[in-house]
Write a protein that holds these residues in place. Structure first.
Motif, short mmCIF file in Angstrom:
data_model
loop_
_atom_site.label_atom_id
_atom_site.label_comp_id
_atom_site.label_asym_id
_atom_site.label_seq_id
_atom_site.Cartn_x
_atom_site.Cartn_y
_atom_site.Cartn_z
N VAL A 222 0.64 -1.21 0.17
CA VAL A 222 -0.06 -0.12 -0.07
C VAL A 222 0.77 1.20 -0.02
CG1 VAL A 222 -1.66 1.11 1.28
CG2 VAL A 222 -2.04 -1.17 0.99
N ASN A 223 1.95 1.18 0.55
CA ASN A 223 2.84 2.34 0.82
C ASN A 223 3.48 2.72 -0.54
OD1 ASN A 223 4.62 4.36 1.61
ND2 ASN A 223 5.31 3.02 3.58
N HIS A 224 3.81 1.39 -1.05
CA HIS A 224 4.63 1.89 -2.51
C HIS A 224 3.49 2.31 -3.49
CE1 HIS A 224 7.15 1.03 -5.93
NE2 HIS A 224 6.11 0.31 -6.58
N LYS A 225 2.36 1.81 -3.50
CA LYS A 225 1.38 2.17 -4.58
C LYS A 225 0.94 3.71 -4.15
CE LYS A 225 0.83 -1.40 -6.88
NZ LYS A 225 1.24 -1.35 -8.38
N LEU A 226 0.64 4.09 -2.77
CA LEU A 226 0.42 5.42 -2.68
C LEU A 226 1.34 6.26 -2.81
CD1 LEU A 226 -1.80 4.96 0.53
CD2 LEU A 226 -2.55 5.50 -1.67
N GLN A 227 2.77 5.93 -2.68
CA GLN A 227 3.81 6.77 -3.34
C GLN A 227 3.79 7.09 -4.83
OE1 GLN A 227 5.89 8.46 -1.39
NE2 GLN A 227 6.33 7.54 0.50
#
Length: 318
Positions: A222-227
């Motif tokens: 989720v962190n990677h996608k939101l970044q």
């Protein structure tokens, strides 16, 4: 021959291993979709039960060929403006409109045809298949277009309510100022959406780190996608691009309003302009809102509510 047979066995094993495993059925998704279908059936049953076939026939007879041609021309203009807005939000001036306009038309068709808002995904898929754009580009441009559209609908709806409601007469100036402040705040929020996402991610990561020191695969994904999405939203933080998208969204609202206005006046709507704005904005809001309970019924109920509450339409006529 032994080597050939061995190679065949290895190829068979590798191909079978490469086959993706079927995803397990998500129980929550099944329950949610089941509830959505039930809600849809109940809403449509309620709306259909209020239809008077004789009044419906009279309404259809009122619609002239000129009204249909005008509504079609306005609707076509709406989709052309939406395609132009997508190109602006994608920040790719080389994107051919001859490809983007059919994508927009097909996307809008599927949004109204498929339940659970699955039609929204068609824009992202078609953008990737036809123009080889990333999923993040598709999501950010779609989300930006939806938010801009909703923002203008809500603001115009609020103006319509304030101007048409007698009970707001004494507080009209204060309410208009409040609407203007909300509009400016929403525009600023969208303009700095990338920064806001990063701040939210930082808060989320701090909370996760306090709970556990071990990395969680889902949180990292989720962190990677939101970044990546934050990077895409950073493109909106361009004054020329953002103002262009906002102005084009005003044109999409105008053409969408005209499409509905032509058809509603054709079937006999005769109310003051602020009330017409209120009714059409309610219908447009339920159509444009990206997260609805189901694909059918909600939009129709929105129009039903607007026509019976703010206009002189009976339940069967609405």
């Amino acid at each position: 021959s032994f080597h050939i047979e061995e190679n065949r066995i290895n190829m068979t094993e590798s191909s079978s291993a490469a086959k993706p495993k079927s995803k397990p059925i998500n129980t929550k998704q099944l329950i949610w979709r089941g509830l959505s279908i039930v809600v849809t059936i109940v809403l449509l049953a309620y709306l259909i039960s209020n239809i008077d076939t004789s009044e419906f026939s009279i309404l259809l007879e009122k619609v002239t060929g000129i009204s249909l041609i005008g509504a079609f021309a306005s609707y076509l203009s709406l989709n052309i403006f939406r395609a132009i807005r997508f190109r602006v939000l994608l920040d790719k001036s080389e994107t051919p409109l001859r490809v983007l306009i059919p994508i927009t038309l097909y996307h809008n068709f599927l949004v109204r045809l498929l339940p659970f808002k699955l039609g929204e995904l068609s824009y992202i898929v078609l953008l990737r298949n036809r123009l080889n754009y990333s999923m993040e580009s598709g999501v950010s441009s779609l989300f930006g277009a939806r938010i801009l559209e909703l923002l203008i609908i809500v603001v115009v709806f609020a103006f319509g309510i304030v101007l048409s409601g007698e009970q707001f007469a004494s507080q009209r100036d204060s309410l208009l100022i409040l609407v203007a402040v909300i509009f400016v705040g929403s525009v600023v929020g969208l303009y700095f959406a990338g920064t806001i996402i990063r701040v939210m991610l930082q808060v989320m990561n701090n909370l996760v780190n306090k709970i556990t020191s071990n990395p969680i695969a889902f949180v990292e994904t989720v962190n990677h996608k939101l970044q990546e999405m934050a990077i895409e939203f950073d493109r909106i933080r361009n004054p020329q691009l953002f103002i262009s998208a906002l102005l084009i969204s005003c044109l999409t609202y105008t053409t969408s309003f005209m499409t509905n206005y032509i058809l509603l006046t054709a079937v006999g709507l005769n109310e003051s302009f602020p009330i017409v704005i209120t009714i059409i904005s309610i219908g447009m809001f339920t159509s444009a809102f990206p997260f609805s309970v189901s694909g059918f019924g909600i939009v129709e109920l929105g129009w039903f509510f607007g026509l019976t509450t703010f206009a002189s339409f009976s339940e069967s006529l609405a």
